[in-house]
Motif scaffolding. Sequence first.
Motif, short mmCIF file in Angstrom:
data_model
loop_
_atom_site.label_atom_id
_atom_site.label_comp_id
_atom_site.label_asym_id
_atom_site.label_seq_id
_atom_site.Cartn_x
_atom_site.Cartn_y
_atom_site.Cartn_z
N HIS A 224 -18.73 60.31 28.70
CA HIS A 224 -17.61 60.54 27.78
C HIS A 224 -16.73 59.28 27.70
O HIS A 224 -16.34 58.84 26.62
N ARG A 225 -16.44 58.70 28.86
CA ARG A 225 -15.53 57.54 28.91
C ARG A 225 -16.16 56.33 28.22
O ARG A 225 -15.51 55.62 27.45
N ALA A 226 -17.44 56.11 28.49
CA ALA A 226 -18.13 54.95 27.87
C ALA A 226 -18.11 55.10 26.34
O ALA A 226 -17.87 54.13 25.61
N ILE A 227 -18.34 56.32 25.89
CA ILE A 227 -18.34 56.56 24.43
C ILE A 227 -16.93 56.31 23.88
O ILE A 227 -16.76 55.70 22.82
N ALA A 228 -15.91 56.79 24.60
CA ALA A 228 -14.53 56.60 24.14
C ALA A 228 -14.19 55.11 24.05
O ALA A 228 -13.57 54.66 23.08
N LEU A 229 -14.62 54.33 25.04
CA LEU A 229 -14.33 52.90 25.02
C LEU A 229 -15.05 52.23 23.86
O LEU A 229 -14.49 51.35 23.18
N ALA A 230 -16.30 52.65 23.61
CA ALA A 230 -17.05 52.07 22.48
C ALA A 230 -16.42 52.47 21.15
O ALA A 230 -16.39 51.68 20.20
N GLU A 231 -15.87 53.67 21.09
CA GLU A 231 -15.21 54.11 19.85
C GLU A 231 -13.95 53.27 19.60
O GLU A 231 -13.67 52.85 18.48
N LEU A 232 -13.22 53.02 20.68
CA LEU A 232 -12.00 52.22 20.54
C LEU A 232 -12.31 50.85 19.95
O LEU A 232 -11.58 50.34 19.11
N VAL A 233 -13.40 50.27 20.41
CA VAL A 233 -13.77 48.92 19.97
C VAL A 233 -14.62 48.97 18.70
O VAL A 233 -14.90 47.95 18.10
N ASP A 234 -15.01 50.19 18.31
CA ASP A 234 -15.82 50.37 17.11
C ASP A 234 -17.14 49.61 17.19
O ASP A 234 -17.47 48.78 16.35
N THR A 235 -17.87 49.91 18.26
CA THR A 235 -19.16 49.24 18.42
C THR A 235 -20.20 50.24 18.91
O THR A 235 -19.85 51.20 19.62
N PRO A 236 -21.46 50.07 18.53
CA PRO A 236 -22.50 50.99 18.99
C PRO A 236 -22.70 50.93 20.51
O PRO A 236 -22.35 49.95 21.16
N LEU A 237 -23.28 51.99 21.02
CA LEU A 237 -23.49 52.07 22.46
C LEU A 237 -24.82 52.78 22.71
O LEU A 237 -25.18 53.69 21.97
N ALA A 247 -24.12 65.58 29.98
CA ALA A 247 -24.06 64.23 29.39
C ALA A 247 -24.67 64.25 27.99
O ALA A 247 -24.14 63.62 27.06
N LEU A 248 -25.77 64.97 27.84
CA LEU A 248 -26.41 65.08 26.52
C LEU A 248 -25.43 65.66 25.50
O LEU A 248 -25.35 65.20 24.36
N ASN A 249 -24.65 66.65 25.92
CA ASN A 249 -23.70 67.26 24.98
C ASN A 249 -22.59 66.30 24.59
O ASN A 249 -22.10 66.33 23.46
N GLU A 250 -22.19 65.41 25.52
CA GLU A 250 -21.22 64.37 25.16
C GLU A 250 -21.82 63.48 24.06
O GLU A 250 -21.14 63.09 23.11
N ILE A 251 -23.08 63.14 24.24
CA ILE A 251 -23.77 62.28 23.26
C ILE A 251 -23.87 62.99 21.92
O ILE A 251 -23.57 62.42 20.86
N ARG A 252 -24.25 64.26 21.97
CA ARG A 252 -24.38 65.03 20.72
C ARG A 252 -23.05 65.09 19.98
O ARG A 252 -23.00 64.92 18.77
N ARG A 253 -21.99 65.37 20.73
CA ARG A 253 -20.67 65.48 20.09
C ARG A 253 -20.30 64.17 19.39
O ARG A 253 -19.80 64.18 18.28
N SER A 254 -20.58 63.07 20.07
CA SER A 254 -20.21 61.78 19.47
C SER A 254 -21.07 61.50 18.24
O SER A 254 -20.58 60.99 17.23
N GLN A 255 -22.34 61.86 18.31
CA GLN A 255 -23.22 61.63 17.16
C GLN A 255 -22.77 62.50 15.99
O GLN A 255 -22.76 62.06 14.84
N ALA A 256 -22.36 63.74 16.28
CA ALA A 256 -21.92 64.65 15.21
C ALA A 256 -20.64 64.11 14.55
O ALA A 256 -20.39 64.37 13.37
N ARG A 257 -19.85 63.35 15.31
CA ARG A 257 -18.64 62.75 14.74
C ARG A 257 -18.94 61.45 14.01
O ARG A 257 -18.03 60.78 13.52
N GLY A 258 -20.20 61.08 13.97
CA GLY A 258 -20.58 59.90 13.19
C GLY A 258 -20.54 58.61 13.97
O GLY A 258 -20.69 57.53 13.40
N LEU A 259 -20.34 58.69 15.29
CA LEU A 259 -20.34 57.45 16.08
C LEU A 259 -21.77 56.97 16.27
O LEU A 259 -22.70 57.76 16.33
N LYS A 260 -21.92 55.66 16.40
CA LYS A 260 -23.26 55.10 16.57
C LYS A 260 -23.56 55.07 18.08
O LYS A 260 -23.45 54.04 18.75
N VAL A 261 -23.89 56.24 18.59
CA VAL A 261 -24.23 56.37 20.01
C VAL A 261 -25.70 56.75 20.09
O VAL A 261 -26.13 57.72 19.46
N MET A 262 -26.45 55.96 20.83
CA MET A 262 -27.88 56.22 21.01
C MET A 262 -28.14 56.44 22.49
O MET A 262 -27.31 56.07 23.33
#
Length: 487
Positions: A224-237, A247-262
């Motif tokens: 969750h924290r790594a995704i939040a930091l990447a969102e702040l900087v607006d960069t893929p992760l 952890a998978l659900n954190e990834i899913r949530r970020s992907q559903a919000r349109g973040l470039k998280v792989m």
Amino acid sequence: MPAFDLVIRNGETVTATDRVCQDIGILDDRIAALGTNLEAGKREIDAQGKLILPGGIDAHCHVEQMSSSGIMTSDDFYSASVSAAFGGTTTIIPFAAQHRGQSLRAVVDDYMACAEPKAVIDYAFHLIISDPTDAVMGQELPAMIEDGISSFKIYMTYDALKLDDYEILEVLATARREEALVMVHAENHDVIRWLSERLLDQGCGNPKYHAVSHSRIAESEATHRAIALAELVDTPLFIVHVSSEEALNEIRRSQARGLKVMAETCPQYLFLTAKDLDKEGMIGAKFCCSPPPRDESAQEAIWEGLIDGSFQVFSSDHAPYRFDATGKLSAGPNPNFKQIANGVPGLEVRMPLLFSAGVVGERMDIHRFVEVTATNPAKIYGMYPRKGTIEVGSDADLAIWDPEKQVTISIDMLHDNMDYTPYEGKEVTGWPEIVLSRGRIVVEDNSLMVERGSGEYLRRARASSAQPTGNLVPEVDENSNFNAKIL
Ligand code: URP
Ligand code: ZN
Ligand code: ZN
């Protein structure tokens, strides 16, 4: 004069999107023609009844690497690349690991010197950044990215590797500016440390407590924290080796919000559980890796994530430490779980395990199998369409699979330099019979057909497609939010 060096006839070609009965004509190191009734080749292979798949790309493996606690992997670039090839993998992306105080150039030069005379298949590198000084971030890393090492891994845990959140932000901002991709080992260091100290204080040192100390919460919080930091900087992760549903659900949530998280997962999270760490005596040490395997319900969740597209990549995270004093037992015959080298081998069995349980077991479409084992890693890591597909102009990296071959996995039949496999005795259906790398037959008749050092280094493209365009310009909006404004 034959038109091709090699023609493969009568097989079924399978890519991430298509399944076609056609011949493949190979000239030099490339696929020169696809179609029916191709002209003759100097050599011909009859692939009747076989599937021809793109050679696999294992985008996460540790080869000839010294761990942060000073333990060397048992595989060098020869044994690792031979083992990969026998399992249908034709490209590996291991790590060039920076230890604190080292210059990146020196690190990369060292790994290149190790790989060049030994690798039998093609290879690229990710960096591991453990010391993000101003010089490393400002000059060295941009130079490495320019040289084709366009992705790097950072750690949120391990004493000698972990970066704090400030450093992670600096790394993410550099990746954004330089069009590189950050891969993160997401586990909360202090949670693991706190739990480990209490477990050891209570005399709970057996390997099974490794899984307790690396709790699911440590993984999901850090994810969750790594995704939040990447969102702040607006960069893929890219989140590596995901083990748990949380952890998978954190990834899913970020992907559903349109973040470039792989993200990727690995065989150990589909085929092992924490119960394996509770085997008699020290046997559980063979299964200690981080994050650890969880339980059957986590296995199911991880399968689901692989099938539904939440995970883009299936890697081995091959981290080979033998069950002896050079590896798992380097601290003595009865180490506590903190003293056991983390990691499990899996380079050779990565694709057969998934093919068997996924494709033959009808959990997974064969196109999805190709996607997560070859096509997506090629795309994400800047090697597509040269690698990861079967197209005219692509490298002739092919694995000709016998989809019905029955194999019982055992350490004796594998080609790595390990003294155990976590999958001993597991029966699988389907195995690659002939494996080609750039048109060269690497494996045939269960024999290695090429020389040491015949693999080539791959300079990779920048991860520009993953990055937003424009410079990162901090802007504070009317609600006092910091925004990464894109110019
Ligand atoms: O336990 C693991 N996965 N060891 C290998 C190093 C890493 O963190 O990927
Ligand atoms: Zn890791
Ligand atoms: Zn790893």
